[in-house]
Design a protein around this motif. Structure first.
Motif, PDB file in Angstrom:
ATOM      1  N   MET A 184      11.365  14.252  -1.019  1.00  0.00           N
ATOM      2  CA  MET A 184      11.072  13.468   0.185  1.00  0.00           C
ATOM      3  C   MET A 184      10.445  12.125  -0.166  1.00  0.00           C
ATOM      4  N   ARG A 185       9.514  12.145  -1.088  1.00  0.00           N
ATOM      5  CA  ARG A 185       8.842  10.900  -1.452  1.00  0.00           C
ATOM      6  C   ARG A 185       9.771   9.968  -2.225  1.00  0.00           C
ATOM      7  N   CYS A 186      10.696  10.527  -2.980  1.00  0.00           N
ATOM      8  CA  CYS A 186      11.689   9.696  -3.681  1.00  0.00           C
ATOM      9  C   CYS A 186      12.595   8.988  -2.686  1.00  0.00           C
ATOM     10  N   ILE A 187      12.987   9.688  -1.612  1.00  0.00           N
ATOM     11  CA  ILE A 187      13.827   9.077  -0.573  1.00  0.00           C
ATOM     12  C   ILE A 187      13.127   7.874   0.045  1.00  0.00           C
ATOM     13  N   LEU A 188      11.853   8.071   0.395  1.00  0.00           N
ATOM     14  CA  LEU A 188      11.088   6.988   1.015  1.00  0.00           C
ATOM     15  C   LEU A 188      10.811   5.865   0.024  1.00  0.00           C
ATOM     16  N   LEU A 189      10.532   6.229  -1.233  1.00  0.00           N
ATOM     17  CA  LEU A 189      10.277   5.216  -2.264  1.00  0.00           C
ATOM     18  C   LEU A 189      11.525   4.381  -2.518  1.00  0.00           C
ATOM     19  N   TRP A 190      12.670   5.022  -2.548  1.00  0.00           N
ATOM     20  CA  TRP A 190      13.942   4.298  -2.726  1.00  0.00           C
ATOM     21  C   TRP A 190      14.151   3.312  -1.583  1.00  0.00           C
ATOM     22  N   HIS A 191      13.808   3.739  -0.366  1.00  0.00           N
ATOM     23  CA  HIS A 191      14.001   2.862   0.793  1.00  0.00           C
ATOM     24  C   HIS A 191      13.086   1.639   0.731  1.00  0.00           C
TER      25      HIS A 191
ATOM     26  N   GLN B  10       0.826  -1.200   0.000  1.00  0.00           N
ATOM     27  CA  GLN B  10       0.000   0.000   0.000  1.00  0.00           C
ATOM     28  C   GLN B  10       0.863   1.254   0.000  1.00  0.00           C
ATOM     29  N   VAL B  11       1.852   1.270   0.877  1.00  0.00           N
ATOM     30  CA  VAL B  11       2.744   2.432   0.977  1.00  0.00           C
ATOM     31  C   VAL B  11       3.533   2.609  -0.312  1.00  0.00           C
ATOM     32  N   HIS B  12       3.984   1.500  -0.884  1.00  0.00           N
ATOM     33  CA  HIS B  12       4.755   1.555  -2.123  1.00  0.00           C
ATOM     34  C   HIS B  12       3.922   2.176  -3.250  1.00  0.00           C
ATOM     35  N   ILE B  13       2.689   1.727  -3.418  1.00  0.00           N
ATOM     36  CA  ILE B  13       1.808   2.256  -4.468  1.00  0.00           C
ATOM     37  C   ILE B  13       1.497   3.725  -4.209  1.00  0.00           C
ATOM     38  N   SER B  14       1.215   4.054  -2.951  1.00  0.00           N
ATOM     39  CA  SER B  14       0.901   5.439  -2.594  1.00  0.00           C
ATOM     40  C   SER B  14       2.078   6.367  -2.875  1.00  0.00           C
ATOM     41  N   LEU B  15       3.281   5.936  -2.482  1.00  0.00           N
ATOM     42  CA  LEU B  15       4.477   6.754  -2.718  1.00  0.00           C
ATOM     43  C   LEU B  15       4.773   6.899  -4.201  1.00  0.00           C
ATOM     44  N   LEU B  16       4.631   5.810  -4.949  1.00  0.00           N
ATOM     45  CA  LEU B  16       4.919   5.840  -6.378  1.00  0.00           C
ATOM     46  C   LEU B  16       3.982   6.792  -7.113  1.00  0.00           C
ATOM     47  N   SER B  17       2.682   6.692  -6.829  1.00  0.00           N
ATOM     48  CA  SER B  17       1.705   7.541  -7.512  1.00  0.00           C
ATOM     49  C   SER B  17       1.867   9.011  -7.124  1.00  0.00           C
ATOM     50  N   SER B  18       2.024   9.273  -5.820  1.00  0.00           N
ATOM     51  CA  SER B  18       2.161  10.665  -5.377  1.00  0.00           C
ATOM     52  C   SER B  18       3.470  11.283  -5.852  1.00  0.00           C
ATOM     53  N   THR B  19       4.547  10.484  -5.924  1.00  0.00           N
ATOM     54  CA  THR B  19       5.827  10.995  -6.428  1.00  0.00           C
ATOM     55  C   THR B  19       5.714  11.401  -7.897  1.00  0.00           C
ATOM     56  N   CYS B  20       5.062  10.562  -8.688  1.00  0.00           N
ATOM     57  CA  CYS B  20       4.879  10.875 -10.116  1.00  0.00           C
ATOM     58  C   CYS B  20       4.053  12.132 -10.303  1.00  0.00           C
ATOM     59  N   ILE B  21       2.975  12.272  -9.524  1.00  0.00           N
ATOM     60  CA  ILE B  21       2.103  13.452  -9.632  1.00  0.00           C
ATOM     61  C   ILE B  21       2.861  14.707  -9.223  1.00  0.00           C
TER      62      ILE B  21
ATOM     63  N   ALA C 267       6.017   8.916   5.638  1.00  0.00           N
ATOM     64  CA  ALA C 267       5.165   8.988   4.448  1.00  0.00           C
ATOM     65  C   ALA C 267       3.817   9.603   4.781  1.00  0.00           C
ATOM     66  N   LYS C 268       3.245   9.231   5.926  1.00  0.00           N
ATOM     67  CA  LYS C 268       1.930   9.745   6.302  1.00  0.00           C
ATOM     68  C   LYS C 268       2.013  11.185   6.795  1.00  0.00           C
ATOM     69  N   ILE C 269       3.120  11.555   7.414  1.00  0.00           N
ATOM     70  CA  ILE C 269       3.311  12.956   7.822  1.00  0.00           C
ATOM     71  C   ILE C 269       3.401  13.858   6.599  1.00  0.00           C
ATOM     72  N   ILE C 270       4.124  13.409   5.578  1.00  0.00           N
ATOM     73  CA  ILE C 270       4.231  14.177   4.335  1.00  0.00           C
ATOM     74  C   ILE C 270       2.854  14.343   3.686  1.00  0.00           C
ATOM     75  N   ASN C 271       2.056  13.274   3.708  1.00  0.00           N
ATOM     76  CA  ASN C 271       0.697  13.362   3.183  1.00  0.00           C
ATOM     77  C   ASN C 271      -0.134  14.377   3.961  1.00  0.00           C
ATOM     78  N   LEU C 272       0.054  14.416   5.278  1.00  0.00           N
ATOM     79  CA  LEU C 272      -0.680  15.368   6.111  1.00  0.00           C
ATOM     80  C   LEU C 272      -0.290  16.806   5.780  1.00  0.00           C
ATOM     81  N   VAL C 273       1.006  17.053   5.634  1.00  0.00           N
ATOM     82  CA  VAL C 273       1.474  18.396   5.283  1.00  0.00           C
ATOM     83  C   VAL C 273       0.918  18.819   3.924  1.00  0.00           C
ATOM     84  N   SER C 274       0.968  17.917   2.962  1.00  0.00           N
ATOM     85  CA  SER C 274       0.432  18.205   1.630  1.00  0.00           C
ATOM     86  C   SER C 274      -1.062  18.506   1.699  1.00  0.00           C
TER      87      SER C 274
END
Length: 285
Positions: A127-134, A83-94, A218-225
């Motif tokens: 930020m999302r690229c860092i988390l996605l890479w991890h 779930q986190v992987h898909i969420s990070l991938l989609s939000s990073t692309c957008i 990842a969820k904190i970044i979503n909250l800030v956004s």
């Protein structure tokens, strides 16, 4: 009657968008008592009837079974890491697409407004690229020391992003810059913004139980956004529905909301930096 209320599925799929387009046309041109308007009313009423009739025949248990039969959907529903992987991938692309578009407009129009927005989206993407890479390289929860490092790095970048966010707020107040959405799109944006905030708050609380710094980041970044999207919605609503001459009210509201969000982001960033650093030291000890 059965054939009328339960038509072929292709008829349902065709008539719903057609009735939607007809209604948009009717309300946009304002001719609510013309022949096309009456046709749109009839089509929309019929669409509502056949859709509700279809929904009433669907068994929730059968629906769940059909959903879980799809391997990808089933994995998404039960696998938190996926779930986190898909969420990070989609939000990073957008975010990356937005960053490029804002940067192009900023260079083309020599606009500080678009340039500041580009910096904001670039930091979000970073930020999302860092988390996605991890999450691509490591299983979530397997290396807490590295996860706290990424958590701290996101806090540092969030601190830098707050500078761009402060610049956006200052431009809104002093230069009368704002977000604008044409026509009825603003209602869709409003619904999406509220959904984002509610979901982001719920996820920040819910994902604490996994004890994973990467998930929390990842969820904190979503909250800030989501909070920034509420700020953009507020300015757009004031510009579209408020009195244009009442600039003092707009500045007051933008100042209050913008400064509150900036301070909140600053506190979150500092907490992430110190919390990540302290946790890494404890693991080393």
């Amino acid at each position: 009657m059965k054939k009328i209320i339960f038509p072929n599925i292709w008829i349902v799929l065709c008539i719903v968008p057609v009735s939607t387009i007809l209604l948009i046309y009717t309300f946009s041109i304002g001719e609510k008592e013309s022949l096309p308007a009456y046709i749109s009313y009839i089509c929309s009423a019929y669409s509502l009837i056949i859709v509700c009739a279809r929904i009433s025949t669907i068994s929730i248990s059968n629906l769940k079974n059909k959903i879980h039969q799809n391997k990808i959907i089933h994995r998404y529903l039960i696998d938190t890491s996926f779930q986190v992987h898909i969420s990070l991938l989609s939000s990073t692309c957008i975010n990356f697409v937005f960053a490029i578009l804002k940067l192009i407009y900023g260079i083309k129009d020599q606009s500080i407004w678009f340039g500041t927005l580009a910096v904001y989206y670039i930091t979000l993407t970073t930020m999302r690229c860092i988390l996605l890479w991890h999450v691509n390289k490591n299983e979530i929860g397997s290396n807490l020391k590295l996860e706290y490092k990424q958590y701290r790095n996101c806090g540092i970048i969030l601190l830098l992003m707050n500078i761009a966010l402060s610049g956006i707020v200052i431009l809104m107040i002093r230069k009368n810059e704002s977000f604008q959405y044409p026509g009825y799109l603003i209602y869709v944006v409003a619904l999406y913004a509220f959904y984002n905030v509610i979901t982001a708050i719920k996820n920040v609380i819910q994902y604490r139980k996994y004890k994973s710094p990467v998930l929390s980041a990842a969820k904190i970044i979503n909250l800030v956004s989501a909070l920034v999207s509420m700020l953009s919605l507020e300015t757009a609503m004031i510009m579209q529905f408020g009195q244009q001459r009442n600039s003092e009210f707009r500045r007051m509201m933008t100042s209050l909301t913008g400064s509150t969000i900036c301070v909140l982001v600053l506190v979150i960033a500092i907490y992430m930096i110190f919390h990540g650093t302290n946790k890494r030291r404890r693991i080393n000890d």
